[in-house]
Design a protein around this motif. Structure first.
Motif, mmCIF file in Angstrom:
data_model
loop_
_atom_site.group_PDB
_atom_site.id
_atom_site.type_symbol
_atom_site.label_atom_id
_atom_site.label_comp_id
_atom_site.label_asym_id
_atom_site.label_seq_id
_atom_site.Cartn_x
_atom_site.Cartn_y
_atom_site.Cartn_z
ATOM 1 N N PRO A 157 -27.844 -6.155 3.036
ATOM 2 C CA PRO A 157 -29.279 -5.939 2.811
ATOM 3 C C PRO A 157 -29.821 -6.838 1.706
ATOM 4 O O PRO A 157 -29.052 -7.396 0.910
ATOM 5 N N PRO A 158 -31.144 -6.997 1.643
ATOM 6 C CA PRO A 158 -31.755 -7.812 0.589
ATOM 7 C C PRO A 158 -31.344 -7.333 -0.800
ATOM 8 O O PRO A 158 -31.314 -6.133 -1.069
ATOM 9 N N HIS A 159 -31.014 -8.280 -1.655
ATOM 10 C CA HIS A 159 -30.700 -8.029 -3.060
ATOM 11 C C HIS A 159 -29.509 -7.083 -3.238
ATOM 12 O O HIS A 159 -29.414 -6.382 -4.256
ATOM 13 N N LYS A 160 -28.608 -7.082 -2.260
ATOM 14 C CA LYS A 160 -27.400 -6.277 -2.341
ATOM 15 C C LYS A 160 -26.165 -7.181 -2.298
ATOM 16 O O LYS A 160 -26.228 -8.329 -1.850
ATOM 17 N N THR A 161 -25.046 -6.635 -2.772
ATOM 18 C CA THR A 161 -23.765 -7.345 -2.728
ATOM 19 C C THR A 161 -22.801 -6.584 -1.836
ATOM 20 O O THR A 161 -22.611 -5.373 -2.009
ATOM 21 N N THR A 162 -22.226 -7.282 -0.882
ATOM 22 C CA THR A 162 -21.203 -6.684 -0.027
ATOM 23 C C THR A 162 -19.830 -7.100 -0.543
ATOM 24 O O THR A 162 -19.586 -8.278 -0.813
ATOM 25 N N ASN A 163 -18.949 -6.124 -0.699
ATOM 26 C CA ASN A 163 -17.590 -6.369 -1.169
ATOM 27 C C ASN A 163 -16.605 -6.038 -0.048
ATOM 28 O O ASN A 163 -16.850 -5.132 0.757
ATOM 29 N N ALA A 164 -15.506 -6.761 -0.008
ATOM 30 C CA ALA A 164 -14.523 -6.538 1.050
ATOM 31 C C ALA A 164 -13.117 -6.797 0.532
ATOM 32 O O ALA A 164 -12.878 -7.744 -0.228
ATOM 33 N N VAL A 165 -12.190 -5.928 0.930
ATOM 34 C CA VAL A 165 -10.771 -6.160 0.664
ATOM 35 C C VAL A 165 -10.015 -5.933 1.965
ATOM 36 O O VAL A 165 -10.375 -5.080 2.770
ATOM 37 N N TYR A 166 -8.956 -6.713 2.139
ATOM 38 C CA TYR A 166 -8.158 -6.583 3.349
ATOM 39 C C TYR A 166 -6.783 -6.056 2.986
ATOM 40 O O TYR A 166 -6.247 -6.375 1.927
ATOM 41 N N GLY A 167 -6.225 -5.242 3.851
ATOM 42 C CA GLY A 167 -4.914 -4.694 3.554
ATOM 43 C C GLY A 167 -4.476 -3.664 4.565
ATOM 44 O O GLY A 167 -4.725 -3.817 5.761
ATOM 45 N N VAL A 168 -3.842 -2.604 4.086
ATOM 46 C CA VAL A 168 -3.231 -1.605 4.955
ATOM 47 C C VAL A 168 -3.732 -0.209 4.589
ATOM 48 O O VAL A 168 -3.763 0.157 3.415
ATOM 49 N N TRP A 169 -4.122 0.531 5.607
ATOM 50 C CA TRP A 169 -4.479 1.938 5.433
ATOM 51 C C TRP A 169 -3.199 2.761 5.492
ATOM 52 O O TRP A 169 -2.375 2.597 6.395
ATOM 53 N N ARG A 170 -3.037 3.653 4.504
ATOM 54 C CA ARG A 170 -1.867 4.529 4.487
ATOM 55 C C ARG A 170 -2.305 5.993 4.560
ATOM 56 O O ARG A 170 -3.331 6.372 4.000
ATOM 57 N N LEU A 171 -1.502 6.803 5.234
ATOM 58 C CA LEU A 171 -1.773 8.225 5.365
ATOM 59 C C LEU A 171 -0.992 9.004 4.313
ATOM 60 O O LEU A 171 0.190 8.733 4.077
ATOM 61 N N LYS A 172 -1.667 9.970 3.724
ATOM 62 C CA LYS A 172 -1.023 10.831 2.732
ATOM 63 C C LYS A 172 -0.398 12.040 3.429
ATOM 64 O O LYS A 172 -1.018 12.673 4.277
ATOM 65 N N HIS A 173 0.833 12.343 3.046
ATOM 66 C CA HIS A 173 1.500 13.543 3.538
ATOM 67 C C HIS A 173 2.180 14.275 2.380
ATOM 68 O O HIS A 173 2.635 13.647 1.416
ATOM 69 N N THR A 174 2.224 15.573 2.506
ATOM 70 C CA THR A 174 2.939 16.407 1.554
ATOM 71 C C THR A 174 4.040 17.137 2.290
ATOM 72 O O THR A 174 3.850 17.606 3.426
ATOM 73 N N GLY A 175 5.212 17.217 1.684
ATOM 74 C CA GLY A 175 6.331 17.902 2.317
ATOM 75 C C GLY A 175 7.262 18.478 1.269
ATOM 76 O O GLY A 175 7.082 18.268 0.065
ATOM 77 N N LYS A 176 8.248 19.211 1.719
ATOM 78 C CA LYS A 176 9.253 19.754 0.816
ATOM 79 C C LYS A 176 10.618 19.218 1.214
ATOM 80 O O LYS A 176 10.891 18.985 2.402
ATOM 81 N N SER A 177 11.477 19.018 0.229
ATOM 82 C CA SER A 177 12.780 18.432 0.482
ATOM 83 C C SER A 177 13.828 19.138 -0.375
ATOM 84 O O SER A 177 13.550 19.548 -1.498
ATOM 85 N N TYR A 178 15.023 19.277 0.184
ATOM 86 C CA TYR A 178 16.134 19.880 -0.560
ATOM 87 C C TYR A 178 17.436 19.479 0.110
ATOM 88 O O TYR A 178 17.461 18.917 1.212
ATOM 89 N N TRP A 179 18.547 19.794 -0.552
ATOM 90 C CA TRP A 179 19.874 19.483 -0.029
ATOM 91 C C TRP A 179 20.536 20.775 0.420
ATOM 92 O O TRP A 179 20.584 21.758 -0.326
ATOM 93 N N LEU A 180 21.033 20.770 1.642
ATOM 94 C CA LEU A 180 21.728 21.931 2.190
ATOM 95 C C LEU A 180 23.234 21.718 2.062
ATOM 96 O O LEU A 180 23.794 20.810 2.661
ATOM 97 N N HIS A 181 23.869 22.556 1.240
ATOM 98 C CA HIS A 181 25.309 22.431 1.027
ATOM 99 C C HIS A 181 26.092 22.962 2.224
ATOM 100 O O HIS A 181 25.564 23.686 3.073
ATOM 101 N N GLN A 182 27.378 22.629 2.248
ATOM 102 C CA GLN A 182 28.254 23.059 3.330
ATOM 103 C C GLN A 182 28.346 24.580 3.409
ATOM 104 O O GLN A 182 28.492 25.153 4.495
ATOM 105 N N ASN A 183 28.246 25.260 2.249
ATOM 106 C CA ASN A 183 28.332 26.719 2.253
ATOM 107 C C ASN A 183 26.968 27.384 2.466
ATOM 108 O O ASN A 183 26.805 28.575 2.235
ATOM 109 N N CYS A 184 25.989 26.589 2.887
ATOM 110 C CA CYS A 184 24.649 27.057 3.256
ATOM 111 C C CYS A 184 23.763 27.401 2.058
ATOM 112 O O CYS A 184 22.666 27.938 2.237
#
Length: 231
Positions: free
Chosen positions: A181-208
């Protein structure tokens, strides 16, 4: 009138990625504000936003591409204490567990400098931006997982029916043209869109028995594209 800016930005694997909408499977997230309030939630790569790309809220660490297949060794098996009754359950072999729990917004990770084009005229002008460098973006995590990154991505795909990658490359040569538009500045960056995820993690021992559960926030490459905003 045509105003052309030519500086560095990053290009998608194909020009098709530039032209398609970013609309993927629908998801709900209590962290997701209305689409109009944040550019990283926009569904179209060509949408003109009002502010630069948002940064993730969490402090994260990039995972080297040569480690995405690496399975963690895990902690040592717990030693039985005097008087313990032998376990009747057997969870052998011991292994790591990752369970995705929530899918969040898209966040843009630039792989080159910002490009800007100012329209000093009183009429709308066309701004054209072209990527002139190539760069890779990989997975970023808030803490180490008890499984490999590739296993985590597979679990995310199974849970949310969305394909995320260990890395995506934004390549040289992609262009985009937008109205400034008139008297405006357009800015642009190129790259990669990443998705955010949340999860839980743990280690399961041999004895459960398990190690303490930890929360893992991850940002995984989803697609290549531009992020545009006016100032």
């Amino acid at each position: 009138m045509k105003i052309t800016a030519r500086r560095t930005m990053f290009v998608p694997a194909t020009a098709f990625l530039l032209c398609t909408a970013l609309a993927g499977p629908a998801w709900a997230d209590d962290e997701t504000p209305p689409l109009a309030s944040t550019a990283s939630a926009q569904a179209d790569t060509s949408a003109i936003n009002t502010s630069p790309p948002e940064e993730p809220d969490e402090s994260t660490t990039d995972v080297p591409s040569d480690e995405v297949d690496k399975e963690p060794a895990g902690p040592a098996e717990p030693k039985p204490l005097p008087g313990d009754v032998p376990a009747f359950r057997d969870c052998a072999p011991a292994h790591g567990v990752y369970i995705p729990t929530k899918q969040g917004r898209q966040y843009h990770k630039a792989v080159g400098p910002r490009n800007s084009n100012h329209n000093a005229t009183s009429r709308t002008a066309k701004s054209t931006f072209t990527s002139e460098v190539t760069g890779e973006v990989g997975v970023s995590v808030s803490t180490e997982t008890d499984v490999s990154i590739n296993t985590m991505l597979l679990k995310i795909k199974q849970k949310f029916d969305v394909t995320v990658s260990a890395k995506l490359t934004a390549k040289l040569g992609n262009s985009i043209s937008v109205d400034t538009p008139p008297h405006k500045t357009t800015n642009a960056v190129y790259g990669v869109w990443r998705l955010k995820h949340t999860g839980k993690s743990y280690w399961l021992h041999q004895n459960c028995t398990t190690t303490p559960e930890k929360t893992v926030v991850s940002y995984s490459p989803y697609r290549v594209g531009w992020y545009l905003w006016e100032g």
